[in-house]
Design a protein around this motif. Structure first.
Motif, short mmCIF file in Angstrom:
data_model
loop_
_atom_site.label_atom_id
_atom_site.label_comp_id
_atom_site.label_asym_id
_atom_site.label_seq_id
_atom_site.Cartn_x
_atom_site.Cartn_y
_atom_site.Cartn_z
N VAL A 1 0.20 6.31 73.06
CA VAL A 1 1.00 6.29 74.38
C VAL A 1 2.26 7.13 74.20
N MET A 2 2.51 7.43 72.94
CA MET A 2 3.64 8.45 72.74
C MET A 2 3.36 9.81 73.00
N ILE A 3 2.03 10.13 72.55
CA ILE A 3 1.61 11.55 72.98
C ILE A 3 1.29 11.69 74.29
N VAL A 4 0.69 10.86 75.07
CA VAL A 4 0.61 10.91 76.32
C VAL A 4 1.72 10.89 77.20
N GLY A 5 2.78 10.17 76.91
CA GLY A 5 3.94 10.14 77.50
C GLY A 5 4.78 11.75 77.30
N CYS A 6 4.72 12.11 75.94
CA CYS A 6 5.40 13.38 75.91
C CYS A 6 4.47 14.47 76.81
N ALA A 7 3.35 14.28 76.71
CA ALA A 7 2.66 15.46 77.32
C ALA A 7 2.97 15.46 79.03
#
Length: 53
Positions: free
Chosen positions: A32-38
């Motif tokens: 979720v953190m990686i998708v949110g950053c992207a």
């Protein structure tokens, strides 16, 4: 106030971490953190795109 030794505090923290969830939960949080950053980067950078008309 009682004084608790650091080793007892660490042991309690480790046992509490085991009760909260396994390594699968960490995978979900990281995903979720990686998708949110992207998505945030895409949203911010799309405003800088040049419109050549």
């Amino acid at each position: 106030m009682e004084h608790h030794p650091a080793s007892a505090w660490l042991a309690e923290a480790a046992s509490a971490a085991e009760r909260q969830g396994g390594p699968g939960m960490l995978r979900y949080v990281l995903l979720v953190m990686i998708v949110g950053c992207a998505l945030t980067a895409w949203f911010l950078l799309r405003g800088y795109r040049r419109k050549d008309d």
